[in-house]
Design an enzyme around this catalytic site. Structure first.
Site, PDB file in Angstrom:
ATOM      1  N   ALA A  80       0.833  -1.213   0.000  1.00 42.90           N
ATOM      2  CA  ALA A  80       0.000   0.000   0.000  1.00 42.90           C
ATOM      3  C   ALA A  80       0.863   1.258   0.000  1.00 42.90           C
ATOM      4  O   ALA A  80       0.508   2.274   0.577  1.00 42.90           O
ATOM      5  CB  ALA A  80      -0.923  -0.005   1.218  1.00 42.90           C
ATOM      6  N   ARG A 138      -3.625   9.082  -9.844  1.00 38.39           N
ATOM      7  CA  ARG A 138      -4.846   9.259 -10.649  1.00 38.39           C
ATOM      8  C   ARG A 138      -6.093   9.516  -9.813  1.00 38.39           C
ATOM      9  O   ARG A 138      -7.136   9.882 -10.336  1.00 38.39           O
ATOM     10  CB  ARG A 138      -5.046   8.041 -11.560  1.00 38.39           C
ATOM     11  CG  ARG A 138      -4.175   8.104 -12.807  1.00 38.39           C
ATOM     12  CD  ARG A 138      -4.315   6.850 -13.633  1.00 38.39           C
ATOM     13  NE  ARG A 138      -3.558   5.737 -13.075  1.00 38.39           N
ATOM     14  CZ  ARG A 138      -3.698   4.471 -13.472  1.00 38.39           C
ATOM     15  NH1 ARG A 138      -4.571   4.157 -14.400  1.00 38.39           N
ATOM     16  NH2 ARG A 138      -2.967   3.513 -12.926  1.00 38.39           N
ATOM     17  N   ASP A 141      -5.253  -1.820  -2.563  1.00 43.38           N
ATOM     18  CA  ASP A 141      -6.259  -1.116  -3.371  1.00 43.38           C
ATOM     19  C   ASP A 141      -7.129  -2.073  -4.188  1.00 43.38           C
ATOM     20  O   ASP A 141      -7.657  -1.701  -5.225  1.00 43.38           O
ATOM     21  CB  ASP A 141      -5.574  -0.086  -4.281  1.00 43.38           C
ATOM     22  CG  ASP A 141      -4.540  -0.702  -5.219  1.00 43.38           C
ATOM     23  OD1 ASP A 141      -4.392  -1.946  -5.201  1.00 43.38           O
ATOM     24  OD2 ASP A 141      -3.884   0.045  -5.959  1.00 43.38           O
ATOM     25  N   THR A 170       7.066  -3.015  -6.793  1.00 47.12           N
ATOM     26  CA  THR A 170       6.368  -3.979  -5.929  1.00 47.12           C
ATOM     27  C   THR A 170       7.341  -4.967  -5.282  1.00 47.12           C
ATOM     28  O   THR A 170       7.112  -5.445  -4.176  1.00 47.12           O
ATOM     29  CB  THR A 170       5.319  -4.754  -6.754  1.00 47.12           C
ATOM     30  OG1 THR A 170       5.937  -5.205  -7.975  1.00 47.12           O
ATOM     31  CG2 THR A 170       4.126  -3.886  -7.101  1.00 47.12           C
TER      32      THR A 170
HETATM   33  C1  UD1 Z   1       1.211  -4.555 -10.875  1.00 48.64           C
HETATM   34  C2  UD1 Z   1       1.984  -5.752 -11.451  1.00 48.64           C
HETATM   35  C3  UD1 Z   1       1.258  -6.241 -12.679  1.00 48.64           C
HETATM   36  C4  UD1 Z   1      -0.175  -6.607 -12.334  1.00 48.64           C
HETATM   37  C5  UD1 Z   1      -0.870  -5.444 -11.675  1.00 48.64           C
HETATM   38  C6  UD1 Z   1      -2.228  -5.888 -11.153  1.00 48.64           C
HETATM   39  C7  UD1 Z   1       4.322  -5.446 -10.908  1.00 48.64           C
HETATM   40  C8  UD1 Z   1       5.647  -5.023 -11.416  1.00 48.64           C
HETATM   41  N1  UD1 Z   1       3.301  -5.345 -11.759  1.00 48.64           N
HETATM   42  O1  UD1 Z   1       1.264  -3.539 -11.842  1.00 48.64           O
HETATM   43  O2  UD1 Z   1       1.906  -7.366 -13.222  1.00 48.64           O
HETATM   44  O3  UD1 Z   1      -0.876  -6.997 -13.503  1.00 48.64           O
HETATM   45  O4  UD1 Z   1      -0.114  -4.960 -10.556  1.00 48.64           O
HETATM   46  O5  UD1 Z   1      -2.942  -4.800 -10.662  1.00 48.64           O
HETATM   47  O6  UD1 Z   1       4.219  -5.865  -9.773  1.00 48.64           O
HETATM   48  N2  UD1 Z   1       3.140  -0.611  -4.596  1.00 48.64           N
HETATM   49  C9  UD1 Z   1       3.954  -0.414  -3.515  1.00 48.64           C
HETATM   50  N3  UD1 Z   1       5.196   0.090  -3.723  1.00 48.64           N
HETATM   51  C10 UD1 Z   1       5.650   0.391  -4.959  1.00 48.64           C
HETATM   52  C11 UD1 Z   1       4.798   0.181  -6.053  1.00 48.64           C
HETATM   53  C12 UD1 Z   1       3.554  -0.334  -5.861  1.00 48.64           C
HETATM   54  O7  UD1 Z   1       3.567  -0.663  -2.370  1.00 48.64           O
HETATM   55  O8  UD1 Z   1       6.796   0.849  -5.063  1.00 48.64           O
HETATM   56  C13 UD1 Z   1       1.776  -1.131  -4.376  1.00 48.64           C
HETATM   57  C14 UD1 Z   1       0.706  -0.137  -4.782  1.00 48.64           C
HETATM   58  O9  UD1 Z   1       0.338   0.655  -3.676  1.00 48.64           O
HETATM   59  C15 UD1 Z   1      -0.420  -1.044  -5.240  1.00 48.64           C
HETATM   60  C16 UD1 Z   1       0.297  -2.273  -5.760  1.00 48.64           C
HETATM   61  O10 UD1 Z   1       1.579  -2.258  -5.189  1.00 48.64           O
HETATM   62  O11 UD1 Z   1      -1.244  -1.420  -4.180  1.00 48.64           O
HETATM   63  C17 UD1 Z   1       0.383  -2.326  -7.268  1.00 48.64           C
HETATM   64  O12 UD1 Z   1       1.071  -1.186  -7.723  1.00 48.64           O
HETATM   65  P1  UD1 Z   1       0.768  -0.574  -9.134  1.00 48.64           P
HETATM   66  O13 UD1 Z   1       1.700   0.547  -9.355  1.00 48.64           O
HETATM   67  O14 UD1 Z   1      -0.675  -0.314  -9.282  1.00 48.64           O
HETATM   68  O15 UD1 Z   1       1.217  -1.789 -10.058  1.00 48.64           O
HETATM   69  P2  UD1 Z   1       0.871  -1.972 -11.566  1.00 48.64           P
HETATM   70  O16 UD1 Z   1       1.794  -1.189 -12.386  1.00 48.64           O
HETATM   71  O17 UD1 Z   1      -0.582  -1.807 -11.772  1.00 48.64           O
HETATM   72 CA    CA Z   2      -2.627  -0.830 -10.299  1.00 48.03          CA
END
Ligand code: UD1
Ligand code: CA
Length: 487
Positions: free
Chosen positions: A13, A19, A110, A85
Site C-alpha cells: 500500500a 490518478r 487497493d 512492488t
Molecule cells: C502490478 C503488477 C502487474 C499486475 C498489476 C495488477 C508489478 C511489477 N506489476 O502492476 O503485473 O498486472 O499490478 O494490478 O508488480 N506498490 C507499492 N510500492 C511500490 C509500487 C507499488 O507498495 O513501489 C503497491 C501499490 O500501492 C499497489 C500495488 O503495489 O497497491 C500495485 O502497484 P501498481 O503501481 O498499481 O502496479 P501496476 O503497475 O498496476
Molecule cells: Ca494498479
C-alpha cells in the site's frame, strides 16, 4: 505446522495513487463504509496469518495510523526510495523474523473486492501442490495495463511480463497477473535478492520473482479465478465508484439470501459492517451505514439514512436520519425525523413527524409525535409530549437537562426551559413556558391569563370587514337572546 496457515500476509500500500487526484492517500478512500486498505486487511485476516504486514510510503503517517487503528496487531513496514512492488515486498520481509518459514501471501491495499475465501483457496492450492510460487491470474477481455502471464510449451507458468516491457506478441496474451501471490518464504527472500531494476520503469518488480524461481528449479503455478471483480484495483475515482457499486450489489444479494427483503437494491446502500435480521424489509432510498444493526421483522425506509444506529425487532422507520441512536423493539420513527447522538427510544415508543432529538432517553410507550425539539431530556414510560413542544436546553452558555415523569403529559406548544423536573403523573398546560418543577398529580399552567376587551374591534378597526362581521354577529346574538326570552 499447519500448511494452510500462512506465515505472513503482506499488503502492498505504498503506491502514490496519482490518478485519484486527492489529498487523501488512495488506500484511505472508502467503499461500503470501509477504507480500501481495511477491506484488504479483513480479507487477509480470514486466512489467520501469523504476521500481517502493510507496506506504506505515500501518506505514510495517515495510512499507518489508520492501519493500526483498524488492526493493532498489524506490522507497518516503510518502503524506502527504491520503487517497485518487489522492493515493497522486500521492505515487508525486513520487518519480519529473518528465519520466517512457510507460506507468504502478497496482496494489494487497493483491491477491495478480494475475498478471504479466495485467499484461503490460493493457500490451499499452493500448499497442496507443494509450489514455490503461485500467482492468481484471470482471463480478461481487455488485458491492457496488466502484467501478462507467460507459459511455456507445456503450459507451465514461466514468468510475467509487464505491459510496458512486453512485445507486440506478448501483449496479445489475455491471461493477466492479478498481483496476488503465494510464495514459499525462503524462495521469495532469495529471489528478491536477485531481482534487478533493468526494465522500462527502472523499478524492482515483484513479478520477476516468478522467472527467477523457475530458473532455479522451483515450481511456479497459476491459480486462475473467474470472478474478475475480486482482482480489480482502484486507480481513479471512476473505478472507486464502479467497485463500490458492485460491492454494494454483492452485500444486498447476501442479505436477501439471508432472508431480508430489499425492495430496490439499486437505491439501497449497505455498508460492510451492517447486520440485518431476518424478515426485515428495506424500502427504496435507504442507506445503512457504519456499524448499524437492524433487528428482525423491522421495516426501514423509504428514504432513511442510519449511521451507527441500532434498531430493534419489529420497529418501523420511515423517511428519517439517525446517527448513534438506539430505536427500541416495535418503536416507530418518522416521517421526517432527525435522531442525533444519544437518542434512545424505548420499546413501542414513537418519534413522529418533524421531531429532532439529541441525547434524549424516551421510555417505553412514550410518544413524541409532532414538531418537537427534544434535546438533553429523559422522558418516562408512557409519557406524551404534545405537538410543538420545545425543550430549551441551551441558555447560550451551558446545556441543561430536563425530565418528564412516567405517564405525564406536556401540552402542545410548550417550552420547557431546562433544567426542569416534571414528576410522574403530572400535566403541563398547553402553551406553557415552564421554568419550575411540577410535582406528582399537579397541572402546571405557565402562561398569561386570557383577557378579553369588549368593543375593541369596533373602536380600533372601524370600517373593516372584521368590524362588519362583529356587528352582524352581535346583532344575531341580540336577536337570539330576544327570541329566547320571547318563548
Ligand atoms: C502490478 C503488477 C502487474 C499486475 C498489476 C495488477 C508489478 C511489477 N506489476 O502492476 O503485473 O498486472 O499490478 O494490478 O508488480 N506498490 C507499492 N510500492 C511500490 C509500487 C507499488 O507498495 O513501489 C503497491 C501499490 O500501492 C499497489 C500495488 O503495489 O497497491 C500495485 O502497484 P501498481 O503501481 O498499481 O502496479 P501496476 O503497475 O498496476
Ligand atoms: Ca494498479
Amino acid at each position: 505446522m499447519n500448511p494452510t496457515r500462512p506465515a505472513a500476509v503482506i499488503i502492498l500500500a505504498a503506491g502514490e495513487g496519482t490518478r485519484m487526484k486527492s489529498s487523501t492517500p488512495k488506500v484511505l478512500h472508502r467503499i461500503a463504509g470501509r477504507s480500501l486498505v481495511a477491506h484488504a486487511i479483513v480479507a487477509a485476516r480470514a486466512t489467520d496469518p501469523e504476521h500481517l504486514v502493510v507496506v506504506v510510503r505515500h501518506g505514510r503517517d495517515l495510512v499507518a495510523a489508520h492501519v493500526l487503528d483498524r488492526d493493532p496487531d498489524a506490522v507497518v513496514a516503510d518502503q524506502d526510495e527504491v520503487k517497485g512492488t518487489g522492493r515493497a515486498t522486500e521492505c515487508a520481509l525486513a520487518s519480519l523474523p529473518a528465519d520466517l518459514v512457510g507460506t507468504v501471501l502478497v496482496t494489494y491495499g487497493d483491491v477491495p473486492l478480494l475475498e478471504g475465501r479466495t485467499l484461503l483457496a490460493l493457500v490451499e492450492a499452493h500448499a497442496g501442490a507443494g509450489a514455490a510460487a503461485t500467482v492468481v491470474t484471470a482471463h480478461v477481455p481487455d488485458p491492457t495495463g496488466y502484467g501478462r502471464i507467460l507459459r511455456d510449451g507445456t503450459g507451465a507458468v514461466c514468468g510475467i511480463v509487464e505491459q510496458k516491457d512486453a512485445s507486440e506478441e506478448q501483449r496479445a496474451i489475455t491471461e493477466i497477473n492479478s498481483g496476488i501471490y503465494a510464495f514459499d518464504a525462503a524462495t521469495l527472500r532469495d529471489a528478491l535478492g536477485r531481482v534487478g531494476t533493468d526494465n522500462v520503469q527502472g523499478e524492482k518488480y515483484l513479478t520477476d520473482v516468478l522467472a527467477i524461481t523457475r530458473e532455479s528449479g522451483g515450481q511456479v503455478r497459476a491459480h486462475v479465478v473467474d470472478d474478475l471483480w475480486q482482482t480489480e484495483g482502484v486507480n481513479d475515482r471512476v473505478q472507486l465508484a464502479a467497485l463500490g457499486k458492485e460491492l454494494n450489489r454483492r452485500l444486498c444479494e447476501t442479505w436477501m439470501r439471508a432472508g431480508v427483503s430489499i425492495v430496490d437494491p439499486a437505491t439501497t446502500w449497505i455498508d460492510s459492517d451492517v447486520t440485518i435480521g431476518q424478515d426485515t424489509t428495506i424500502r427504496p432510498g435507504t442507506q445503512l451505514l457504519g456499524a448499524t444493526t437492524i433487528g428482525a421483522g423491522a421495516v426501514i425506509g423509504p428514504e432513511v439514512t442510519l449511521t451507527d444506529t441500532e434498531v430493534g425487532d419489529g420497529a418501523e422507520v420511515r423517511r428519517a436520519e439517525a446517527l448513534l441512536a438506539v430505536i427500541g423493539e416495535e418503536a416507530t420513527v418518522g416521517p421526517f425525523s432527525y435522531l442525533r447522538p444519544g437518542t434512545v427510544l424505548g420499546r413501542r415508543g414513537k418519534i413522529g413527524g418533524f421531531v429532532e432529538t439529541k441525547n434524549a432517553r424516551i421510555g417505553e410507550d412514550a410518544k413524541v409525535p409532532h414538531l418537537t425539539y427534544a434535546g438533553d431530556v429523559t422522558i418516562g414510560e408512557g409519557a406524551n409530549i404534545g405537538a410543538g413542544t420545545i425543550f430549551a436546553n441551551y441558555d447560550g452558555v451551558h446545556k441543561h437537562h430536563s425530565t418528564v415523569g412516567r405517564n405525564s403529559f406536556v401540552g402542545s406548544n410548550s417550552v420547557v426551559i431546562s433544567p426542569v423536573n416534571i414528576a410522574d403523573g403530572a400535566y403541563v398546560a398547553a402553551g406553557s413556558a415552564l421554568q419550575g418543577d411540577v410535582e406528582p398529580g399537579q397541572i402546571a399552567v405557565a402562561r398569561g391569563r386570557q383577557r378579553n376587551v369588549d368593543g375593541w374591534v369596533a373602536r380600533a378597526r372601524a370600517g373593516t370587514k372584521t368590524a362588519a362581521a362583529a356587528a352582524e354577529a352581535s346583532e344575531r346574538h341580540t336577536d337570539d337572546t330576544d327570541s329566547e326570552s320571547a318563548s
